[in-house]
Design an enzyme around this catalytic site. Structure first.
Site, PDB file in Angstrom:
ATOM      1  N   THR B 156       6.631  -5.749 -11.478  1.00  0.00           N
ATOM      2  CA  THR B 156       5.336  -5.151 -11.874  1.00  0.00           C
ATOM      3  C   THR B 156       5.097  -3.921 -10.999  1.00  0.00           C
ATOM      4  OG1 THR B 156       4.167  -6.719 -10.457  1.00  0.00           O
ATOM      5  CG2 THR B 156       4.310  -7.251 -12.800  1.00  0.00           C
ATOM      6  N   LYS B 182      10.899 -10.643  -7.505  1.00  0.00           N
ATOM      7  CA  LYS B 182       9.955  -9.553  -7.672  1.00  0.00           C
ATOM      8  C   LYS B 182       8.738  -9.824  -6.793  1.00  0.00           C
ATOM      9  CE  LYS B 182       6.632  -9.161  -9.912  1.00  0.00           C
ATOM     10  NZ  LYS B 182       5.150  -9.274  -9.696  1.00  0.00           N
ATOM     11  N   THR B 193       6.722 -15.432  -2.426  1.00  0.00           N
ATOM     12  CA  THR B 193       7.571 -14.504  -3.150  1.00  0.00           C
ATOM     13  C   THR B 193       6.970 -13.836  -4.333  1.00  0.00           C
ATOM     14  OG1 THR B 193       8.140 -16.332  -4.471  1.00  0.00           O
ATOM     15  CG2 THR B 193       9.713 -15.690  -2.810  1.00  0.00           C
ATOM     16  N   GLU B 280       3.691  -3.116  -0.577  1.00  0.00           N
ATOM     17  CA  GLU B 280       2.966  -1.980  -1.144  1.00  0.00           C
ATOM     18  C   GLU B 280       2.640  -0.967  -0.054  1.00  0.00           C
ATOM     19  OE1 GLU B 280       1.092  -4.086  -5.090  1.00  0.00           O
ATOM     20  OE2 GLU B 280      -0.063  -4.146  -3.249  1.00  0.00           O
ATOM     21  N   ASN B 403      -3.700  -0.183  -4.412  1.00  0.00           N
ATOM     22  CA  ASN B 403      -4.578  -1.307  -4.737  1.00  0.00           C
ATOM     23  C   ASN B 403      -6.010  -0.936  -5.055  1.00  0.00           C
ATOM     24  OD1 ASN B 403      -2.948  -3.731  -4.595  1.00  0.00           O
ATOM     25  ND2 ASN B 403      -2.471  -2.943  -2.563  1.00  0.00           N
TER      26      ASN B 403
END
Lengths: 408, 408
Positions: B156, B182, B193, B280, B403
């Site tokens: 994603t 992912k 995870t 991120e 975010n």
């Protein structure tokens, strides 16, 4: 100070002098800066003291000093050093605290244990005793100043000075309570203020003052978080000079004790909110209320899980009604929760109930609410009567900018 | 995918096919995007399965489905939907999971409980059953593809596809283990995870496979954190097709069981690190080792307190050797610690020991270490033999950018 927080009040409030309290500030130059950084508060003989300190397992020597002195119940002076936290400095840090206490006790002809000391700033650099002593000499000789000067002088990364005032009627006398506070980062419960000081002319026995301060703290400073990080130096002290001439309060059953407790809690809440409103990089003030939990303690932990979630905080910063992140934060708290009974509100709008988005959910009023500066998130777990409210701020680029290069 | 993480490996590795595993991808268009978002993995009859899932109290219906199916021990297919987490969607979310399982079970003429399903993406929007069914039809008809396509399709906010490969000798046969994973945000222990899948041609009894996967998970996925936020959907599944023809492993005493466990743990560690390296906004990979704690569990909690501290993470982002923030994070963990026995290392350099900065501390080698991409922080509590290592990344402007406007 850097650019004023957008959430700051428009001005520092008018705070009355407190009889028995004299404030002076001086420039000890703990850092290479051109501002006052040592606050010296003289307290009348007979002043009672109470305090709460950080739960950190690695507290500063100032915190250890205060923890030892608070139970003795009496205070004659407060010294606050800004720019150097003196934490994790071993015996040299301890020696600096003892030197300050000795110097002030000598000046006032009192016991060193009547001297209360805090330091705030960088960790790991011993507070230079020579600078502290020179700063104290210049403070002793300085003219008395007002609360705003003191509030400015105790600050570090704060973007505005923080103070508040309340009053209460105790046995027919009006008593005043003034507080100042500093803090904008490394703010989390288990004593969340960094440094806060309350001064009152009320007469209150130390044991009762301690009980009242602890109770106020649980509902105020322990309910705020900026970044989930707990300082090594967090301290809140309350000083009661007794100059109001009321019959000294000794028990919660005494007339006026309830009123004083209510005023003290109100003052602490105002001060706690001022800290959150200066959260590093904050652009939104967020109130999170959790109800329907199995207990108040459970509600408090869930509320903090939401308040400390980086994903919730960044969503609010982005004015994004991403209530899924609230669900996530409830789920990760580890407290009893049932997905299919959960309801969530943003502002006055119910967005999810009974485990899914409300039928015909209209995001427009939520989006409008999120554009404001004061955001309210409500969670109902639908399990019991436990309830708690906490306060935090959003997580923005400003927090990163401030903290990625704070020390250099 | 957005700009590739600076910590990403230079290329996706060459991963061998696993006999008994056939991978196909399709475009279900769960979001308005032009990429594959449905992964369909067919597994040979007799495939054993094991799994670990999120500790969240508000898990997705997919997680509940897998929790029910894992103990039955057998698998025929895996379906992964990207772009919609289907979490907090009530009975409609559950219905989507059941529809997918029924459709695949019909296609393969097996039990619905042999079908494993994950979904990842936005929370609170029911997975559209019509899109899922159309996506499955097109997957059934699609040609088989390679691991990189599958790794891309399950992603994603990931900035690169993640896969790894190890092998082991089991009763004279070489067995292969391939994993894809992912995740880049909402990553924290208690299953860290988001989604990870391990495929092996080894023959392993389901109960032993579960025991081995749980053990590997404790040392790998449960030791990583990006932002302390725990997903509602975290799932790791291991599938063993048995096509290698080894004598089936049934107990840790069997020949080759140790080798297989070591290989599985190694694979999971590689996959876990790939997730952190795609944290991120990450610009640094951080390994935190705590030793000298009262117990391994205590060391683990202290290491996570450091890894989750926004102030530690922003200091590393700023390449600032601000070890005071490490002291702060040790102190707030609530675990046994003694300020005056604490030692701290950055890279190979001791910066503080016995409660204060080392004599003649030279910041130059530390500053040089912090300029690199792989940062090591070591803490010795000096209390006992407890030890733990965790992995995280720094906290940067990139995290905020990703975010604060993820959903819109």
């Amino acid at each position: 100070m850097t650019e004023r927080s957008p959430l700051a009040p428009s001005a520092f409030p008018d705070l009355p002098p407190i009889p028995g309290v004299t404030v002076r500030v001086a420039c000890a130059r703990y850092k290479n800066w051109d501002r006052c950084d040592l606050t010296y508060v003289e307290l009348a003989e007979g002043t009672a003291v109470a305090g709460v300190t950080t739960q950190s397992k690695c507290p500063s020597p100032e915190v250890e000093w205060c923890r030892d002195a608070i139970p003795l119940g009496s205070a004659r002076a407060l010294v606050v050093n800004a720019g150097n936290a003196n934490a994790f400095t071993g015996h040299r840090g301890r020696a600096a605290v003892e030197a300050i206490a000795a110097r002030v006790a000598n000046h006032l002809a009192c016991n060193p244990s009547d001297i209360f000391i805090s330091s705030t700033g960088v960790i790991g650099v011993p507070l230079p005793i020579d600078k502290a002593e020179a700063g104290l000499e210049s403070a002793f000789a300085a003219p008395a100043c007002g609360w705003e000067d003191a509030a400015l002088t105790i600050g570090t990364t704060d973007t505005y000075p923080k103070g508040a005032h309340v009053s209460a009627m105790v046995s027919g006398r009006r008593v005043e309570l003034v507080g100042i506070v500093k803090g904008s980062g490394m703010i989390a419960p288990d004593m969340a203020t960094m440094l806060g000081y309350v001064f009152t002319n009320a007469a209150v026995e130390p044991a009762l003052l301690q009980q009242m301060l602890s109770a106020a703290n649980r509902q105020t400073f322990s309910c705020i978080t900026v970044d989930s990080d707990t300082s090594t130096s967090d301290t809140v002290l309350a000083f009661a000079t007794g100059k109001a001439g009321n019959v000294p309060l000794a028990s919660m059953d005494d007339a006026g004790a309830d009123a004083f407790q209510a005023a003290l809690t109100d003052l602490c809440r105002q001060l706690a909110h001022l800290v959150v409103r200066d959260g590093e990089g904050a652009s939104k003030f967020i109130e999170i209320t959790v109800e329907g939990a199995e207990s108040d303690a459970s509600a408090h932990r869930i509320a903090l899980s939401i308040a400390n979630s980086p994903l919730v905080k960044t969503a609010i910063a982005g004015e994004d009604a991403n209530w899924g992140r609230v669900v996530m934060a409830v789920g990760k708290a580890g407290e009893p929760a049932d997905r299919d009974r959960l309801s969530i509100r943003f502002g006055a709008t119910q967005v999810a109930t009974g485990g899914l988005a409300v039928e015909g959910y209209d995001e427009a009023p939520v989006a409008a609410h999120l554009k404001g500066q004061d955001i309210r998130i409500g969670v109902d777990l639908g399990l019991g009567n436990g309830r708690a409210t906490v306060w935090t701020c959003d997580l923005t680029h400003g927090y990163i900018s401030i903290n990625a290069d704070y020390r250099s």
